[in-house]
Design an enzyme around this catalytic site. Structure first.
Site, PDB file in Angstrom:
ATOM      1  N   THR A 230       0.866  -1.183   0.000  1.00 58.70           N
ATOM      2  CA  THR A 230       0.000   0.000   0.000  1.00 58.70           C
ATOM      3  C   THR A 230       0.904   1.234   0.000  1.00 58.70           C
ATOM      4  O   THR A 230       2.053   1.166   0.469  1.00 58.70           O
ATOM      5  CB  THR A 230      -0.928   0.020   1.221  1.00 58.70           C
ATOM      6  OG1 THR A 230      -0.150  -0.123   2.406  1.00 58.70           O
ATOM      7  CG2 THR A 230      -1.949  -1.099   1.145  1.00 58.70           C
TER       8      THR A 230
ATOM      9  N   GLY B 124       1.187   4.158   1.673  1.00 59.01           N
ATOM     10  CA  GLY B 124       1.733   4.631   2.937  1.00 59.01           C
ATOM     11  C   GLY B 124       2.724   3.663   3.543  1.00 59.01           C
ATOM     12  O   GLY B 124       3.771   4.061   4.068  1.00 59.01           O
ATOM     13  N   CYS B 125       2.408   2.384   3.475  1.00 53.95           N
ATOM     14  CA  CYS B 125       3.277   1.367   4.063  1.00 53.95           C
ATOM     15  C   CYS B 125       4.571   1.222   3.271  1.00 53.95           C
ATOM     16  O   CYS B 125       5.639   0.934   3.839  1.00 53.95           O
ATOM     17  CB  CYS B 125       2.543   0.021   4.133  1.00 53.95           C
ATOM     18  SG  CYS B 125       1.089   0.078   5.201  1.00 53.95           S
ATOM     19  N   THR B 126       4.491   1.416   1.973  1.00 54.63           N
ATOM     20  CA  THR B 126       5.693   1.363   1.140  1.00 54.63           C
ATOM     21  C   THR B 126       6.598   2.553   1.446  1.00 54.63           C
ATOM     22  O   THR B 126       7.820   2.407   1.579  1.00 54.63           O
ATOM     23  CB  THR B 126       5.310   1.349  -0.353  1.00 54.63           C
ATOM     24  OG1 THR B 126       4.482   0.210  -0.617  1.00 54.63           O
ATOM     25  CG2 THR B 126       6.547   1.278  -1.226  1.00 54.63           C
TER      26      THR B 126
ATOM     27  N   ALA C  15       8.243   1.840   4.862  1.00 56.75           N
ATOM     28  CA  ALA C  15       9.288   0.813   4.772  1.00 56.75           C
ATOM     29  C   ALA C  15      10.539   1.352   4.093  1.00 56.75           C
ATOM     30  O   ALA C  15      11.670   1.091   4.534  1.00 56.75           O
ATOM     31  CB  ALA C  15       8.747  -0.402   4.016  1.00 56.75           C
TER      32      ALA C  15
END
Length: 215
Positions: free
Chosen positions: A107, A109-111, A114
């Site tokens: 997703t 935001g999560c990318t 990370a």
């Protein structure tokens, strides 16, 4: 079914893109920023969350108050990493540990989050800290995610969200979206920071490093 209007700036973080277009920077893959306002004014209904793994709605329930707080010792866990190996929190005893819970692999935001951890990884190593990301994705999803973005840290699979529940990580949007929460645990196993920020994922890195550098 009643619709839910979501602020425009929140939507890129919530929705998994159908046709992701990523750019590279310094030979490392980075998520792109949407170039138009395709999400502006969109109203979300139940169908809008069809791209979020079904395990979220069936096994995730929101917590009003976090069970793990600053000054407490979090419960131990043992989960499979991206290579299928069991990893426990207790195995990091004697080292500072950064545990960050995030909604899902791939997703936007999560990318971003990370990749931000990846880009600052040397700073975490200098502080002697271990970085561990946890979501409800399975090990194969984590392996692909880590490989695609060259993530140098451990990703753990909390299928069924058992650890998320035990730690009391609060959800967003009435529990429809798993929360984004980061914990800094010192070498004695005591929590020194609990940081929650769903819509500014990259801020987790700066807040985490400030605490680590003060330990």
């Amino acid at each position: 079914m009643a619709s839910l209007t979501v602020p425009n700036h929140c939507l890129p973080t919530l929705l998994r893109p159908h046709s992701p277009n990523y750019q590279s920077s310094q030979n490392l893959p980075l998520p792109s920023t949407p170039s138009n306002s395709q999400f502006f004014g969109l109203k979300l209904s139940h169908s809008s969350f069809s791209s979020i793994p079904s395990s979220f709605s069936s096994s995730f329930k929101p917590s009003v108050f976090a069970k793990v707080t600053k000054g407490s010792k979090p419960p131990n866990f043992s989960l499979k990493d991206q290579n299928g190996k069991n990893v426990s929190l207790s195995s990091f005893k004697g080292k500072p540990v950064v545990v960050y819970f995030y909604p899902a692999d791939e997703t936007p935001g999560c990318t971003k989050q990370a990749c931000a951890f990846r880009d600052s990884y040397e700073k975490f190593k200098k502080a002697g800290a271990v970085v561990v990301g946890i979501s409800g994705d399975d090990p194969s999803s984590h392996k692909a995610f880590a490989s695609k973005y060259k993530l140098p840290f451990t990703l753990l699979s909390d299928e069924g969200n058992k650890v998320r529940k035990e730690w009391g990580v609060p959800g967003d949007f009435f529990g429809s979206l798993p929360g984004r929460e980061t914990y800094v645990i010192d070498k004695n196993g005591v929590v020194q920071l609990v940081y929650n920020n769903q819509f500014q994922p990259e801020k987790h890195i700066g807040e985490t490093l400030k605490i680590l550098q003060s330990l």
